[in-house]
Design a protein around this motif. Sequence first.
Motif, short mmCIF file in Angstrom:
data_model
loop_
_atom_site.label_atom_id
_atom_site.label_comp_id
_atom_site.label_asym_id
_atom_site.label_seq_id
_atom_site.Cartn_x
_atom_site.Cartn_y
_atom_site.Cartn_z
N ALA A 1 0.83 -1.21 0.00
CA ALA A 1 0.00 0.00 0.00
C ALA A 1 0.87 1.26 0.00
CB ALA A 1 -0.93 0.00 1.21
N ALA A 2 1.95 1.25 0.78
CA ALA A 2 2.84 2.41 0.83
C ALA A 2 3.54 2.64 -0.50
CB ALA A 2 3.87 2.22 1.95
N ARG A 3 4.02 1.57 -1.12
CA ARG A 3 4.68 1.70 -2.43
C ARG A 3 3.69 2.20 -3.47
NH1 ARG A 3 8.63 3.31 -2.54
NH2 ARG A 3 8.96 2.75 -4.70
N LYS A 4 2.48 1.67 -3.42
CA LYS A 4 1.44 2.07 -4.37
C LYS A 4 1.13 3.55 -4.23
CE LYS A 4 -2.82 0.79 -3.89
NZ LYS A 4 -4.01 0.02 -3.68
N ARG A 5 1.03 4.02 -3.00
CA ARG A 5 0.74 5.43 -2.74
C ARG A 5 1.88 6.32 -3.25
NH1 ARG A 5 1.42 9.17 1.70
NH2 ARG A 5 -0.31 10.63 1.73
N GLU A 6 3.11 5.95 -2.92
CA GLU A 6 4.26 6.74 -3.36
C GLU A 6 4.37 6.78 -4.88
OE1 GLU A 6 9.09 6.50 -2.98
OE2 GLU A 6 7.90 5.86 -1.26
N LEU A 7 4.15 5.64 -5.51
CA LEU A 7 4.22 5.60 -6.97
C LEU A 7 3.07 6.35 -7.62
CD1 LEU A 7 5.37 1.90 -7.44
CD2 LEU A 7 6.74 3.97 -7.76
N GLY A 8 1.94 6.42 -6.94
CA GLY A 8 0.81 7.21 -7.45
C GLY A 8 1.18 8.68 -7.55
N PHE A 9 1.89 9.19 -6.56
CA PHE A 9 2.36 10.58 -6.63
C PHE A 9 3.31 10.77 -7.81
CE2 PHE A 9 1.56 10.56 -1.88
CZ PHE A 9 0.42 11.35 -1.97
N ARG A 10 4.15 9.77 -8.03
CA ARG A 10 5.12 9.84 -9.13
C ARG A 10 4.41 9.85 -10.47
NH1 ARG A 10 10.14 5.62 -9.38
NH2 ARG A 10 11.06 6.29 -11.34
N VAL A 11 3.36 9.06 -10.61
CA VAL A 11 2.58 9.04 -11.85
C VAL A 11 1.95 10.41 -12.09
CG1 VAL A 11 0.48 8.14 -12.95
CG2 VAL A 11 2.13 6.57 -11.96
N GLY A 12 1.39 11.01 -11.04
CA GLY A 12 0.79 12.34 -11.18
C GLY A 12 1.80 13.36 -11.65
N LYS A 13 3.00 13.32 -11.09
CA LYS A 13 4.06 14.24 -11.49
C LYS A 13 4.45 14.02 -12.95
CE LYS A 13 8.91 14.92 -10.75
NZ LYS A 13 9.85 13.86 -10.85
N LEU A 14 4.58 12.74 -13.34
CA LEU A 14 4.95 12.43 -14.72
C LEU A 14 3.86 12.86 -15.70
CD1 LEU A 14 6.55 8.94 -14.14
CD2 LEU A 14 7.73 10.97 -15.02
N GLU A 15 2.60 12.67 -15.32
CA GLU A 15 1.50 13.09 -16.21
C GLU A 15 1.51 14.60 -16.40
OE1 GLU A 15 -1.90 11.37 -14.28
OE2 GLU A 15 -1.77 9.53 -15.50
N ARG A 16 1.78 15.35 -15.31
CA ARG A 16 1.88 16.81 -15.44
C ARG A 16 3.04 17.21 -16.34
NH1 ARG A 16 0.63 16.26 -10.10
NH2 ARG A 16 2.80 16.57 -9.41
N GLU A 17 4.17 16.52 -16.20
CA GLU A 17 5.33 16.82 -17.05
C GLU A 17 5.03 16.53 -18.51
OE1 GLU A 17 8.76 14.68 -15.73
OE2 GLU A 17 8.85 15.74 -13.81
N LEU A 18 4.36 15.42 -18.78
CA LEU A 18 4.06 15.05 -20.15
C LEU A 18 3.04 16.00 -20.78
CD1 LEU A 18 3.99 11.16 -19.91
CD2 LEU A 18 5.63 12.56 -21.16
N ARG A 19 2.07 16.46 -19.99
CA ARG A 19 1.11 17.44 -20.51
C ARG A 19 1.77 18.78 -20.78
NH1 ARG A 19 -2.99 17.55 -16.24
NH2 ARG A 19 -2.40 15.50 -15.56
N GLY A 20 2.75 19.12 -19.96
CA GLY A 20 3.44 20.40 -20.10
C GLY A 20 4.42 20.43 -21.26
N SER A 21 4.81 19.25 -21.74
CA SER A 21 5.81 19.20 -22.83
C SER A 21 5.20 19.51 -24.16
CB SER A 21 6.44 17.81 -22.88
OG SER A 21 7.11 17.54 -21.68
#
Length: 151
Positions: free
Chosen positions: A131-151
């Motif tokens: 659950a902890a890894r899933k939560r941490e990786l969820g934040f990482r996915v959100g960051k990556l999606e923002r980066e990809l939208r911004g590119s």
Amino acid sequence: RKAAMILQEARSSSDTPINNNDQSDYVYPEGVQWLVTTFKNSCRSQLFLKNIDEARRDAFAATIFSQNCDGDAHECLAEVCAASNDALGEMQAVKSAILQYERMEEEYSRPLPGADAPARAEAVKKRSHAAARKRELGFRVGKLERELRGS
């Protein structure tokens, strides 16, 4: 590599799947678990040495030998993609890791009929880790999606 291929053939010819549905901890045959761990460690070592191609090869090997059932192997692949500035590949690898941790969390959420207290405590520990890894990786996915939208 030859030993790895022999081990892969032995695992493929085996009739027992990696994931039994009996709280298996995604148990691999001992040699395969050792091999997957070795590839993950080698991947991280190659990343430290800035050898991206070798790290990518080892990360792919870890995911293949684990039959895509090891979330940490997918995290290794995501680290390689991050090091090579491949945001899309990183996001795909992180999402794959999240899926594995979801499966792990679901498996360890099931009751353990007849299990003793240490086995139940171990299941809770593994479920919490997933659950902890899933939560941490969820934040990482959100960051990556923002980066990809911004590119």
